[in-house]
Design a protein around this motif. Sequence first.
Motif, short mmCIF file in Angstrom:
data_model
loop_
_atom_site.label_atom_id
_atom_site.label_comp_id
_atom_site.label_asym_id
_atom_site.label_seq_id
_atom_site.Cartn_x
_atom_site.Cartn_y
_atom_site.Cartn_z
N ARG A 190 0.87 -1.31 -0.05
CA ARG A 190 -0.09 0.00 0.02
C ARG A 190 0.71 1.21 -0.15
NH1 ARG A 190 -2.81 -1.47 4.04
NH2 ARG A 190 -4.34 -2.44 2.82
N ARG A 191 1.68 1.33 0.91
CA ARG A 191 2.69 2.34 0.84
C ARG A 191 3.47 2.60 -0.64
NH1 ARG A 191 3.65 0.66 6.28
NH2 ARG A 191 5.63 -0.22 5.60
N LEU A 192 4.02 1.51 -0.90
CA LEU A 192 4.60 1.50 -2.14
C LEU A 192 3.86 2.24 -3.43
CD1 LEU A 192 7.39 0.57 -3.58
CD2 LEU A 192 5.96 -1.61 -4.19
N LEU A 193 2.61 1.75 -3.48
CA LEU A 193 1.58 2.00 -4.56
C LEU A 193 1.52 3.37 -4.38
CD1 LEU A 193 -0.46 -1.05 -4.98
CD2 LEU A 193 1.49 -0.21 -6.46
N LYS A 194 1.05 3.93 -3.20
CA LYS A 194 0.67 5.22 -2.99
C LYS A 194 1.97 6.04 -3.34
CE LYS A 194 -0.66 8.55 0.57
NZ LYS A 194 -1.11 8.85 2.11
N ALA A 195 3.20 5.79 -2.96
CA ALA A 195 4.34 6.64 -3.10
C ALA A 195 4.33 6.67 -4.66
CB ALA A 195 5.67 6.21 -2.83
N TRP A 196 4.03 5.41 -5.49
CA TRP A 196 4.53 5.38 -7.00
C TRP A 196 3.33 6.45 -7.65
CZ3 TRP A 196 5.20 -0.28 -8.47
CH2 TRP A 196 6.28 -0.61 -7.90
N GLN B 136 2.27 9.02 -6.54
CA GLN B 136 2.50 10.60 -6.57
C GLN B 136 3.47 10.92 -7.35
OE1 GLN B 136 3.05 10.76 -1.99
NE2 GLN B 136 0.94 10.75 -1.78
N SER B 137 4.50 9.93 -7.77
CA SER B 137 5.77 10.39 -8.65
C SER B 137 5.66 10.02 -10.20
CB SER B 137 6.80 9.66 -7.92
OG SER B 137 6.78 8.44 -8.05
N LEU B 138 4.66 9.34 -10.52
CA LEU B 138 4.40 8.84 -11.79
C LEU B 138 3.81 9.70 -13.00
CD1 LEU B 138 4.04 4.91 -11.21
CD2 LEU B 138 6.14 5.98 -11.85
N THR B 139 3.44 10.85 -12.53
CA THR B 139 3.19 11.68 -13.54
C THR B 139 4.00 11.82 -15.04
OG1 THR B 139 1.93 13.10 -11.71
CG2 THR B 139 2.13 13.99 -13.86
N GLY B 140 3.33 11.68 -15.89
CA GLY B 140 3.87 11.76 -17.14
C GLY B 140 4.58 10.45 -17.75
N ARG B 141 4.23 9.28 -16.75
CA ARG B 141 4.65 7.97 -17.25
C ARG B 141 3.49 7.04 -17.29
NH1 ARG B 141 9.90 6.45 -13.38
NH2 ARG B 141 9.89 4.71 -15.09
N GLU B 142 2.26 7.81 -17.73
CA GLU B 142 1.33 6.91 -17.95
C GLU B 142 1.35 5.93 -19.12
OE1 GLU B 142 1.14 10.20 -17.69
OE2 GLU B 142 0.14 10.31 -15.68
#
Length: 265
Positions: free
Chosen positions: A179-185, A187-193
């Motif tokens: 859960r923590r891992l996916l939440k962090a991702w 928040q940081s994956l904008t532009g990598r859709e």
Amino acid sequence: MEAGIGERVAPIAEGKSKKRRFLPGLAVRDGYIRHPFDLEFGVRTSGLVAGRHLIAGHRNDRHATAYYAVAPSIFQSMLVRWRRCSPAASLDAYTFVDLGAGMGRAVLLASQYRFREVVGVELHPTLAHIARRNLVLWRAANRALAPTRIVCKDAEEFQLPPGPCVVFLFNPFGAPVLRRLLKAWSQSLTGREGQIDILYVNNEQEHVLESQQGFTRLFTGQVRRSHADTLADRGILTNQPEGEYAAGPFEDCSIYRWTGKATKQ
């Protein structure tokens, strides 16, 4: 720790000292049997180490599931299914990341494909050390077609490399870490859709992925082991003295893609 099952890691020979030299589950006295993959290629990825024995002094130790290496036939079937899901780029543009790499069987298998890079991330130092030794043997036999490395680090602290990535999970940790891992991702994956895919084997925590906005499920279902892998895994797990784990002919699996938006599953 790669696994949906638990295992102990054992070096090549037992010492005469009464002090245990191997992780519980990796010694012959623990019921240790080598998988045909190890016998064929001369590496060490076999064994079952229960999560309670995977103590590395890290805050996430308690969330480790177990160590048990993925069946080669399951791994190969998942790659075939993923490549049918219209990845965003060619294979050689992707970095393959195994979170909870254990002794590196999935990393070795992935290195036989022409990925941009293959990275195994493992929290437990003993497992990471064995994975690195396996990689040395693998390279010496000219089996690796992609640049490959092992990183001893917590999955939450590992930064995904730039560019398209396919992340492999063999049920390595419990729901809180995922859960923590996916939440962090998220928040940081904008532009990598469309560029981050997850291959999840033994998907016990799939409800976490289902509830995390931005990840779209591409596949879910049972993936069959080969007959040889079924016999091997059944024999290995049946021989474990504590008898905590079992292996059937299938693994429950799923594939997800980061799309950056909420979609109906």
